[in-house]
Design a protein around this motif. Structure first.
Motif, PDB file in Angstrom:
ATOM      1  N   TRP A   1     -11.899  68.896  39.393  1.00 64.27           N
ATOM      2  CA  TRP A   1     -11.708  70.188  40.048  1.00 64.27           C
ATOM      3  C   TRP A   1     -13.062  70.824  40.346  1.00 64.27           C
ATOM      4  O   TRP A   1     -14.042  70.618  39.618  1.00 64.27           O
ATOM      5  CB  TRP A   1     -10.949  71.147  39.122  1.00 64.27           C
ATOM      6  CG  TRP A   1      -9.556  70.752  38.783  1.00 64.27           C
ATOM      7  CD1 TRP A   1      -8.392  71.170  39.371  1.00 64.27           C
ATOM      8  CD2 TRP A   1      -9.160  69.869  37.717  1.00 64.27           C
ATOM      9  NE1 TRP A   1      -7.304  70.593  38.771  1.00 64.27           N
ATOM     10  CE2 TRP A   1      -7.742  69.783  37.752  1.00 64.27           C
ATOM     11  CE3 TRP A   1      -9.847  69.126  36.757  1.00 64.27           C
ATOM     12  CZ2 TRP A   1      -7.014  69.012  36.857  1.00 64.27           C
ATOM     13  CZ3 TRP A   1      -9.125  68.345  35.873  1.00 64.27           C
ATOM     14  CH2 TRP A   1      -7.727  68.296  35.934  1.00 64.27           C
TER      15      TRP A   1
ATOM     16  N   ARG B   1      -8.942  62.948  37.047  1.00 65.33           N
ATOM     17  CA  ARG B   1      -8.696  64.199  37.747  1.00 65.33           C
ATOM     18  C   ARG B   1      -9.987  65.014  37.732  1.00 65.33           C
ATOM     19  O   ARG B   1     -10.755  64.970  36.769  1.00 65.33           O
ATOM     20  CB  ARG B   1      -7.575  65.010  37.078  1.00 65.33           C
ATOM     21  CG  ARG B   1      -6.205  64.325  37.077  1.00 65.33           C
ATOM     22  CD  ARG B   1      -5.631  64.269  38.472  1.00 65.33           C
ATOM     23  NE  ARG B   1      -4.300  63.674  38.492  1.00 65.33           N
ATOM     24  CZ  ARG B   1      -4.050  62.381  38.672  1.00 65.33           C
ATOM     25  NH1 ARG B   1      -5.068  61.533  38.817  1.00 65.33           N
ATOM     26  NH2 ARG B   1      -2.819  61.928  38.692  1.00 65.33           N
TER      27      ARG B   1
ATOM     28  N   GLU C   1     -15.589  60.894  45.691  1.00 65.19           N
ATOM     29  CA  GLU C   1     -16.944  60.849  46.239  1.00 65.19           C
ATOM     30  C   GLU C   1     -17.374  62.223  46.740  1.00 65.19           C
ATOM     31  O   GLU C   1     -18.532  62.634  46.558  1.00 65.19           O
ATOM     32  CB  GLU C   1     -17.010  59.804  47.351  1.00 65.19           C
ATOM     33  CG  GLU C   1     -16.846  58.374  46.842  1.00 65.19           C
ATOM     34  CD  GLU C   1     -16.864  57.350  47.954  1.00 65.19           C
ATOM     35  OE1 GLU C   1     -16.806  57.750  49.133  1.00 65.19           O
ATOM     36  OE2 GLU C   1     -16.935  56.144  47.641  1.00 65.19           O
ATOM     37  N   CYS C   2     -16.455  62.953  47.361  1.00 66.22           N
ATOM     38  CA  CYS C   2     -16.760  64.327  47.804  1.00 66.22           C
ATOM     39  C   CYS C   2     -16.987  65.238  46.607  1.00 66.22           C
ATOM     40  O   CYS C   2     -17.917  66.065  46.603  1.00 66.22           O
ATOM     41  CB  CYS C   2     -15.622  64.859  48.669  1.00 66.22           C
ATOM     42  SG  CYS C   2     -15.369  63.971  50.218  1.00 66.22           S
ATOM     43  N   PHE C   3     -16.128  65.089  45.593  1.00 71.59           N
ATOM     44  CA  PHE C   3     -16.292  65.884  44.378  1.00 71.59           C
ATOM     45  C   PHE C   3     -17.667  65.663  43.760  1.00 71.59           C
ATOM     46  O   PHE C   3     -18.360  66.618  43.382  1.00 71.59           O
ATOM     47  CB  PHE C   3     -15.210  65.531  43.356  1.00 71.59           C
ATOM     48  CG  PHE C   3     -15.555  65.957  41.950  1.00 71.59           C
ATOM     49  CD1 PHE C   3     -15.380  67.261  41.554  1.00 71.59           C
ATOM     50  CD2 PHE C   3     -16.088  65.036  41.042  1.00 71.59           C
ATOM     51  CE1 PHE C   3     -15.736  67.668  40.258  1.00 71.59           C
ATOM     52  CE2 PHE C   3     -16.436  65.427  39.760  1.00 71.59           C
ATOM     53  CZ  PHE C   3     -16.255  66.742  39.367  1.00 71.59           C
TER      54      PHE C   3
ATOM     55  N   ARG D   1     -10.427  73.568  44.287  1.00 74.48           N
ATOM     56  CA  ARG D   1     -10.260  72.329  45.046  1.00 74.48           C
ATOM     57  C   ARG D   1     -10.055  71.180  44.068  1.00 74.48           C
ATOM     58  O   ARG D   1     -10.790  71.049  43.088  1.00 74.48           O
ATOM     59  CB  ARG D   1     -11.466  72.117  45.960  1.00 74.48           C
ATOM     60  CG  ARG D   1     -11.685  73.358  46.833  1.00 74.48           C
ATOM     61  CD  ARG D   1     -12.790  73.214  47.837  1.00 74.48           C
ATOM     62  NE  ARG D   1     -13.105  74.509  48.436  1.00 74.48           N
ATOM     63  CZ  ARG D   1     -13.986  74.692  49.410  1.00 74.48           C
ATOM     64  NH1 ARG D   1     -14.644  73.637  49.918  1.00 74.48           N
ATOM     65  NH2 ARG D   1     -14.214  75.912  49.901  1.00 74.48           N
ATOM     66  N   ARG D   2      -9.042  70.360  44.370  1.00 77.41           N
ATOM     67  CA  ARG D   2      -8.585  69.334  43.454  1.00 77.41           C
ATOM     68  C   ARG D   2      -8.877  67.949  44.008  1.00 77.41           C
ATOM     69  O   ARG D   2      -8.752  67.729  45.212  1.00 77.41           O
ATOM     70  CB  ARG D   2      -7.099  69.523  43.190  1.00 77.41           C
ATOM     71  CG  ARG D   2      -6.792  70.874  42.550  1.00 77.41           C
ATOM     72  CD  ARG D   2      -5.346  71.292  42.739  1.00 77.41           C
ATOM     73  NE  ARG D   2      -5.046  72.512  41.991  1.00 77.41           N
ATOM     74  CZ  ARG D   2      -5.253  73.739  42.460  1.00 77.41           C
ATOM     75  NH1 ARG D   2      -5.755  73.925  43.681  1.00 77.41           N
ATOM     76  NH2 ARG D   2      -4.962  74.795  41.725  1.00 77.41           N
ATOM     77  N   PHE D   3      -9.201  66.995  43.107  1.00 81.21           N
ATOM     78  CA  PHE D   3      -9.631  65.673  43.532  1.00 81.21           C
ATOM     79  C   PHE D   3      -9.002  64.610  42.629  1.00 81.21           C
ATOM     80  O   PHE D   3      -8.986  64.765  41.409  1.00 81.21           O
ATOM     81  CB  PHE D   3     -11.159  65.565  43.459  1.00 81.21           C
ATOM     82  CG  PHE D   3     -11.883  66.647  44.209  1.00 81.21           C
ATOM     83  CD1 PHE D   3     -12.331  66.434  45.505  1.00 81.21           C
ATOM     84  CD2 PHE D   3     -12.100  67.897  43.621  1.00 81.21           C
ATOM     85  CE1 PHE D   3     -12.992  67.438  46.201  1.00 81.21           C
ATOM     86  CE2 PHE D   3     -12.762  68.904  44.307  1.00 81.21           C
ATOM     87  CZ  PHE D   3     -13.208  68.674  45.604  1.00 81.21           C
ATOM     88  N   ARG D   4      -8.518  63.517  43.248  1.00 79.71           N
ATOM     89  CA  ARG D   4      -7.955  62.436  42.445  1.00 79.71           C
ATOM     90  C   ARG D   4      -8.119  61.053  43.086  1.00 79.71           C
ATOM     91  O   ARG D   4      -8.184  60.062  42.367  1.00 79.71           O
ATOM     92  CB  ARG D   4      -6.473  62.694  42.139  1.00 79.71           C
ATOM     93  CG  ARG D   4      -5.583  62.797  43.353  1.00 79.71           C
ATOM     94  CD  ARG D   4      -4.178  63.257  42.973  1.00 79.71           C
ATOM     95  NE  ARG D   4      -3.425  62.263  42.218  1.00 79.71           N
ATOM     96  CZ  ARG D   4      -2.190  62.472  41.757  1.00 79.71           C
ATOM     97  NH1 ARG D   4      -1.590  63.648  41.965  1.00 79.71           N
ATOM     98  NH2 ARG D   4      -1.574  61.531  41.086  1.00 79.71           N
ATOM     99  N   THR D   5      -8.165  60.928  44.407  1.00 74.12           N
ATOM    100  CA  THR D   5      -8.313  59.621  45.047  1.00 74.12           C
ATOM    101  C   THR D   5      -9.785  59.209  45.079  1.00 74.12           C
ATOM    102  O   THR D   5     -10.682  60.029  44.860  1.00 74.12           O
ATOM    103  CB  THR D   5      -7.774  59.639  46.475  1.00 74.12           C
ATOM    104  OG1 THR D   5      -8.629  60.449  47.299  1.00 74.12           O
ATOM    105  CG2 THR D   5      -6.358  60.191  46.526  1.00 74.12           C
TER     106      THR D   5
ATOM    107  N   GLU E   1     -11.650  58.399  47.644  1.00 72.64           N
ATOM    108  CA  GLU E   1     -12.380  59.111  48.693  1.00 72.64           C
ATOM    109  C   GLU E   1     -12.665  60.550  48.278  1.00 72.64           C
ATOM    110  O   GLU E   1     -13.760  61.081  48.508  1.00 72.64           O
ATOM    111  CB  GLU E   1     -11.588  59.089  49.999  1.00 72.64           C
ATOM    112  CG  GLU E   1     -11.415  57.713  50.619  1.00 72.64           C
ATOM    113  CD  GLU E   1     -10.351  56.881  49.923  1.00 72.64           C
ATOM    114  OE1 GLU E   1      -9.589  57.445  49.084  1.00 72.64           O
ATOM    115  OE2 GLU E   1     -10.282  55.669  50.184  1.00 72.64           O
ATOM    116  N   GLU E   2     -11.681  61.186  47.669  1.00 71.87           N
ATOM    117  CA  GLU E   2     -11.867  62.567  47.224  1.00 71.87           C
ATOM    118  C   GLU E   2     -12.925  62.656  46.133  1.00 71.87           C
ATOM    119  O   GLU E   2     -13.713  63.618  46.095  1.00 71.87           O
ATOM    120  CB  GLU E   2     -10.538  63.118  46.712  1.00 71.87           C
ATOM    121  CG  GLU E   2      -9.501  63.351  47.800  1.00 71.87           C
ATOM    122  CD  GLU E   2      -8.136  63.675  47.235  1.00 71.87           C
ATOM    123  OE1 GLU E   2      -7.256  64.077  48.018  1.00 71.87           O
ATOM    124  OE2 GLU E   2      -7.932  63.517  45.996  1.00 71.87           O
TER     125      GLU E   2
END
Length: 320
Positions: free
Chosen positions: A194, A192, A149-151, A140-144, A146-147
């Protein structure tokens, strides 16, 4: 050109950090037997400076500061910096290669540059983890913002179980300052991250800020329950696949410290030292002499023990 004039001709450094307490540890592996605190100004070199063989500008010291902690200094520049410091006491805390990977090419070319055994090993580890997850990798990849915070929520839960947290205190942070910085960098598209899940369970994380086109290996960890599956190596491989695919980065900087994981994935490296420069006071001389003598004793005992039946017991002691 002598060392003093060479330093003077370097470009202006970033504003110096304030001196802060730094623990000089008497340690065997992960076990700290005692420590002495000194107030030091940290002078870090980035990868470009290390690769370019630059000498850092040493800022003026406040009266209460004991000296400097210079990190990622090219090893062949240490003598020049000691000379330029004007009689300060030098002490090398560690030697290591600062590894990096050139991201200007393609993933396939980079992968082809690895040894056959390494490629086969990564393929085998990837296949094994995929089988545990029903046949496909769960990355699962995260960059924004909002993303991120989930990461962070999931990554922090993994971090609490890692050796980085338990032994080193260097796992993914949970401070308000870090969270604000993380969201701000994400809003600027400058980070970035992951997560790797195995059989539906979060197993490993990787968090990488991006500075001037250089991707930094900032925070990484995995749940020790998955040690046998090498989740860190598989996650690094897939992160590289993504970073090469974006086609916008100069290199991946594995930052300070050595390690087999870094050597496996890197395309180059710079021999570096972390150097202390302390005021020549009696207390500092005594501390440096004691720490140097202790480190030499540990190295000597280790050389003997590692070739004796006591090797297993020594490894348990080093791990704490």
């Amino acid at each position: 050109m002598n060392a003093v004039s060479e330093i003077a001709r370097q470009p202006e450094a970033r504003p110096a950090e304030a001196a802060r307490p730094t623990s000089l540890k008497f340690e065997i592996g992960a076990r700290t037997l005692m420590q002495v605190s000194r107030s030091l100004v940290r002078v870090p070199l980035d990868l470009a400076a290390a690769r370019g063989g630059q000498l850092p500008v040493l800022p003026p010291l406040d009266r209460e500061a004991h000296g400097y902690s210079v990190t990622s200094l090219p090893e062949d520049r240490a003598e020049a910096l000691v000379h330029a410091s004007g009689g300060m006491l030098p002490f090398i805390r560690q030697r290591y290669t600062r590894w990096y990977t050139d991201l200007s090419g393609s993933f396939d070319v980079w992968l082809g540059g690895l040894s056959g055994n390494t490629r086969q090993g990564l393929k085998r580890k990837t296949r094994k983890i995929a089988q545990e997850s029903g046949g496909e990798l769960d990355i699962r990849r995260f960059r924004t913002a909002e993303e991120m915070e989930c990461f962070h929520d999931v990554g922090r839960r993994i971090a609490l179980r890692t050796y980085q947290e338990k032994l080193l205190g260097s796992a993914l942070p949970d401070t308000p300052e870090f969270l604000r910085e993380m969201v701000s960098m994400a809003a600027a598209d400058s980070v970035r991250a992951w997560l790797l899940y195995i059989a539906g369970e979060p197993a490993a994380y990787l968090y990488c800020p991006v500075v001037d086109g250089v991707v930094l290996y900032a925070y990484v960890g995995h749940d020790p329950a998955f040690n046998d599956l090498s989740p860190g190596a598989v996650l690094q491989l897939e992160a590289f696949r993504d970073l090469f695919g974006e086609g916008r980065y100069k290199c991946f900087d594995f930052t300070e410290g050595d390690g087999q994981h870094k050597r496996t994935f890197a395309t180059g490296g710079v021999a570096c030292v972390d150097l202390l420069l302390l005021r020549p006071s009696l207390a500092n001389r005594a501390t440096m002499a004691a720490l140097g003598g202790f480190n030499r004793m540990v190295a000597g005992v280790k050389g003997v023990v590692m070739h004796s039946p006591l090797k297993g017991a020594a490894n348990k002691l080093r791990r704490g």
